[in-house]
Design an enzyme around this catalytic site. Structure first.
Site, PDB file in Angstrom:
ATOM      1  N   ARG A 110      14.507   9.338   8.602  1.00  0.00           N
ATOM      2  CA  ARG A 110      15.448   8.328   9.685  1.00  0.00           C
ATOM      3  C   ARG A 110      16.760   8.353   8.593  1.00  0.00           C
ATOM      4  O   ARG A 110      18.220   8.631   8.896  1.00  0.00           O
ATOM      5  CB  ARG A 110      15.208   6.876   9.931  1.00  0.00           C
ATOM      6  CG  ARG A 110      14.726   6.314  10.918  1.00  0.00           C
ATOM      7  CD  ARG A 110      14.342   4.868  10.944  1.00  0.00           C
ATOM      8  NE  ARG A 110      13.504   5.102  12.853  1.00  0.00           N
ATOM      9  CZ  ARG A 110      12.503   4.531  12.250  1.00  0.00           C
ATOM     10  NH1 ARG A 110      11.813   4.416  11.433  1.00  0.00           N
ATOM     11  NH2 ARG A 110      11.931   4.211  13.559  1.00  0.00           N
TER      12      ARG A 110
ATOM     13  N   GLY B 107      -9.337   6.535   7.053  1.00  0.00           N
ATOM     14  CA  GLY B 107     -10.620   6.553   6.415  1.00  0.00           C
ATOM     15  C   GLY B 107     -10.049   5.960   4.919  1.00  0.00           C
ATOM     16  O   GLY B 107      -9.156   6.232   4.605  1.00  0.00           O
TER      17      GLY B 107
ATOM     18  N   ALA C 180      -2.725   8.008  -0.637  1.00  0.00           N
ATOM     19  CA  ALA C 180      -1.519   8.726  -0.767  1.00  0.00           C
ATOM     20  C   ALA C 180      -1.370   9.743  -2.109  1.00  0.00           C
ATOM     21  O   ALA C 180      -1.183  10.580  -2.066  1.00  0.00           O
ATOM     22  CB  ALA C 180       0.174   8.627  -0.188  1.00  0.00           C
TER      23      ALA C 180
ATOM     24  N   LYS D 176      -8.974  -3.923   7.420  1.00  0.00           N
ATOM     25  CA  LYS D 176      -9.828  -3.519   6.168  1.00  0.00           C
ATOM     26  C   LYS D 176      -8.124  -4.116   5.493  1.00  0.00           C
ATOM     27  O   LYS D 176      -9.033  -4.372   4.119  1.00  0.00           O
ATOM     28  CB  LYS D 176     -10.356  -2.177   6.003  1.00  0.00           C
ATOM     29  CG  LYS D 176      -9.520  -1.408   5.925  1.00  0.00           C
ATOM     30  CD  LYS D 176      -8.690  -1.062   5.595  1.00  0.00           C
ATOM     31  CE  LYS D 176      -7.395   0.092   5.174  1.00  0.00           C
ATOM     32  NZ  LYS D 176      -6.073   0.352   3.928  1.00  0.00           N
TER      33      LYS D 176
ATOM     34  N   THR E  56      -9.027  -0.111  -0.967  1.00  0.00           N
ATOM     35  CA  THR E  56      -8.143  -0.938  -0.820  1.00  0.00           C
ATOM     36  C   THR E  56      -8.639  -2.537  -1.048  1.00  0.00           C
ATOM     37  O   THR E  56      -7.198  -2.777  -1.900  1.00  0.00           O
ATOM     38  CB  THR E  56      -8.276  -1.381   0.879  1.00  0.00           C
ATOM     39  OG1 THR E  56      -9.312  -1.605   1.451  1.00  0.00           O
ATOM     40  CG2 THR E  56      -7.038   0.033   1.446  1.00  0.00           C
TER      41      THR E  56
ATOM     42  N   ARG F 133      -1.324  -1.434  -1.937  1.00  0.00           N
ATOM     43  CA  ARG F 133      -0.180  -2.656  -1.427  1.00  0.00           C
ATOM     44  C   ARG F 133      -0.203  -3.569  -1.050  1.00  0.00           C
ATOM     45  O   ARG F 133       0.555  -4.810  -1.331  1.00  0.00           O
ATOM     46  CB  ARG F 133       0.767  -1.615  -0.763  1.00  0.00           C
ATOM     47  CG  ARG F 133       0.404  -1.651   0.564  1.00  0.00           C
ATOM     48  CD  ARG F 133       2.009  -1.151   1.399  1.00  0.00           C
ATOM     49  NE  ARG F 133       2.061  -0.161   1.798  1.00  0.00           N
ATOM     50  CZ  ARG F 133       2.281   1.238   1.909  1.00  0.00           C
ATOM     51  NH1 ARG F 133       3.432   0.457   3.443  1.00  0.00           N
ATOM     52  NH2 ARG F 133       2.275   2.484   1.378  1.00  0.00           N
ATOM     53  N   ASN F 134      -1.778  -3.756  -0.180  1.00  0.00           N
ATOM     54  CA  ASN F 134      -2.184  -5.182   0.570  1.00  0.00           C
ATOM     55  C   ASN F 134      -2.894  -5.833  -0.824  1.00  0.00           C
ATOM     56  O   ASN F 134      -2.512  -6.722  -1.376  1.00  0.00           O
ATOM     57  CB  ASN F 134      -3.279  -4.603   1.849  1.00  0.00           C
ATOM     58  CG  ASN F 134      -2.612  -4.286   2.331  1.00  0.00           C
ATOM     59  OD1 ASN F 134      -2.160  -4.682   3.672  1.00  0.00           O
ATOM     60  ND2 ASN F 134      -2.737  -2.545   2.917  1.00  0.00           N
TER      61      ASN F 134
ATOM     62  N   VAL G 294       5.961  -1.684   3.779  1.00  0.00           N
ATOM     63  CA  VAL G 294       5.568  -2.729   4.588  1.00  0.00           C
ATOM     64  C   VAL G 294       3.728  -2.648   4.225  1.00  0.00           C
ATOM     65  O   VAL G 294       3.517  -1.810   3.533  1.00  0.00           O
ATOM     66  CB  VAL G 294       5.631  -1.399   5.519  1.00  0.00           C
ATOM     67  CG1 VAL G 294       4.003  -2.607   6.770  1.00  0.00           C
ATOM     68  CG2 VAL G 294       6.843  -1.471   6.153  1.00  0.00           C
TER      69      VAL G 294
ATOM     70  N   GLU H 211       0.626  -3.921   5.554  1.00  0.00           N
ATOM     71  CA  GLU H 211       0.445  -3.757   7.248  1.00  0.00           C
ATOM     72  C   GLU H 211      -0.658  -5.211   7.217  1.00  0.00           C
ATOM     73  O   GLU H 211      -1.295  -6.011   8.496  1.00  0.00           O
ATOM     74  CB  GLU H 211      -0.482  -2.866   7.463  1.00  0.00           C
ATOM     75  CG  GLU H 211       0.466  -1.334   7.583  1.00  0.00           C
ATOM     76  CD  GLU H 211       1.117  -1.062   8.794  1.00  0.00           C
ATOM     77  OE1 GLU H 211       0.706  -2.680   9.579  1.00  0.00           O
ATOM     78  OE2 GLU H 211       1.484  -0.747   9.484  1.00  0.00           O
TER      79      GLU H 211
END
Length: 336
Positions: A32, A134, A138, A189, A246, A253-254, A277, A279
Site C-alpha cells: 500500500r 507450517g 520469515a 497455535k 511459535t 510476535r505472539n 499485527v 494474530e
C-alpha cells in the site's frame, strides 16, 4: 516459470516473494505504501520487516494492485487475516477465473468466525484456493535456513502445483488434503504461543511451557475435529510443528506480545510495542466464541481470552488451569 503476485509486503510476504524470485519466477509484490515500494525497487531492502536482508534486484514492487495481479497465475495472499476480505473485494472485478489463490495468513475472520478459505470462496468463488502453512519464521526463510511447510487444497492438483512453485533447496513443501485442519492449526497455535509468552513474562520455566504446549495441542485437536478436520493433521507441520516454533522463538510476535502481558503491560501498550499485527490476540476471541457456540471445551483458550478481556490477571489464569477437576490425560482429546 510462472508470474506470481504477492499481496502484502510484510515480513512473510517478502520472504516468500524472495523464495519465488530465486526459483526463477516473475514476482511482483503489492504494497500500500509508496515509500515501501520505492525502498524495495531502489534499495532492494525492506528494513522495517526484514532488517539486514538484501533482496534480489529482479524482485519488483508496486502500489497499483491492478497492475500487480494482471497476468499472475498465482496470487499469494500475504496480508493479515482481518484484511483478507477487503483485499479480495478490491480485486473481485479484476481477477480472472483460474488465477490460483495461495493464502499464507493464519487466522479466523473476527466479525464472521469464518476461516480464510470460506472468506475467499465467498468473495472470489471462481478462483482455486489453497493454504500454505507450517513452522516458519520469515527471518529464517529469508536467510535460507532449512524450513518445511505444508500446502492444502480441496484439489490435490492445485496443491501439487503450489508445491512445485515454492520447493527449493532450503524450503521443502508437503501436500495435505485436510484444508480445514491446516487452516485451524495455523490459527489456534497463535493463541497457545501467546499463552507461552505470558508464562515467560510471569517468570515460569520449561515445565510450565511444556505443559501448556502439550495440553494446547490437545484442545487444538479437539476444536479442529469438531469442525471437520482430520486429527492426524495436528501432529504434523501445521499442528505441533507450528506450535513448537511459535511457542519457543523470539521471532514469534505472539510469544513476544504474551511476554509483555505476563510482565504486566496492558493490551494497548503491548500492541504499541510490537508494532505489527499479533494474530494470536484476534484469534483468541474468534476461537473462544466458536468453541462456545459448538460446545467444545478449550480451557486454555478461555483463560487467555479472559486475560485479554481484563477479566482476570495472568497468575490467576494459571492457577485456575492448574486447579481444574482431575482428568484422565486422553479423555478430553476425543470427547467433543
Amino acid at each position: 516459470m510462472s508470474k506470481v503476485c504477492v499481496l502484502g509486503a510484510g515480513s512473510w510476504g517478502t520472504a516468500l516473494a524472495s523464495v519465488l524470485d530465486e526459483n526463477g519466477h516473475e514476482v511482483v509484490i503489492w504494497a500500500r505504501r509508496q515509500d515501501q515500494v520505492d525502498e524495495i525497487n531502489k534499495e532492494n531492502t525492506n528494513e522495517k520487516y526484514l532488517p539486514g536482508v538484501s533482496l534480489s534486484k529482479s524482485l519488483r514492487a508496486s502500489s497499483n494492485i491492478d497492475e500487480a495481479i494482471n497476468g499472475a497465475e498465482f496470487i499469494v495472499l500475504g496480508v493479515p487475516s482481518q484484511q483478507i476480505r477487503a483485499v479480495c473485494k478490491s480485486i473481485s472485478n479484476k481477477i480472472n477465473p483460474g488465477q490460483v489463490l495461495v493464502n499464507v495468513a493464519k487466522g479466523i475472520e473476527k466479525s464472521t468466525s469464518s476461516r480464510i478459505s470460506q472468506v475467499c470462496y465467498q468473495e472470489l468463488p471462481d478462483n482455486p484456493y489453497c493454504v500454505l502453512s507450517g513452522p516458519s519464521h520469515a527471518e529464517e526463510v529469508s536467510r535460507k535456513m532449512p524450513t518445511a511447510l505444508v500446502v492444502a487444497s480441496e484439489s490435490i492438483e492445485i496443491s501439487q502445483m503450489v508445491q512445485d512453485l515454492f520447493m527449493s533447496e532450503y524450503l521443502r513443501v508437503y501436500t495435505n488434503t485436510d484444508m480445514i485442519g491446516v487452516e485451524l492449526g495455523g490459527t489456534t497455535k497463535n493463541i497457545i504461543a501467546f499463552g507461552a509468552g505470558i508464562l515467560d513474562g510471569i517468570g515460569f520455566g520449561d515445565n510450565s511451557k511444556a505443559a501448556l504446549m502439550t495440553r494446547g495441542i490437545a484442545e487444538i485437536s479437539r476444536f479442529g475435529v469438531a469442525l471437520g478436520a482430520d486429527i492426524s493433521t495436528f501432529s504434523g507441520l501445521s499442528g505441533i510443528g507450528d506450535l513448537i516454533v511459535t511457542c519457543t522463538s523470539m521471532h514469534s510476535r505472539n510469544r513476544r506480545a504474551g511476554i509483555l502481558i505476563g510482565q504486566g503491560h496492558s493490551l494497548e501498550e503491548t500492541q504499541e510495542k510490537i508494532q505489527m499485527v499479533v494474530e494470536g490476540i484476534t484469534a483468541t476471541e474468534a476461537v473462544y466464541k466458536v468453541a462456545k457456540k459448538i460446545g467444545v471445551e478449550m480451557p486454555i483458550t478461555e483463560c487467555i481470552y479472559r486475560v485479554v478481556e481484563g477479566q482476570i490477571d495472568p497468575k490467576t489464569a494459571v492457577n485456575e488451569l492448574m486447579t481444574r477437576n482431575k482428568k484422565h490425560e486422553n479423555e478430553s482429546i476425543f470427547k467433543l
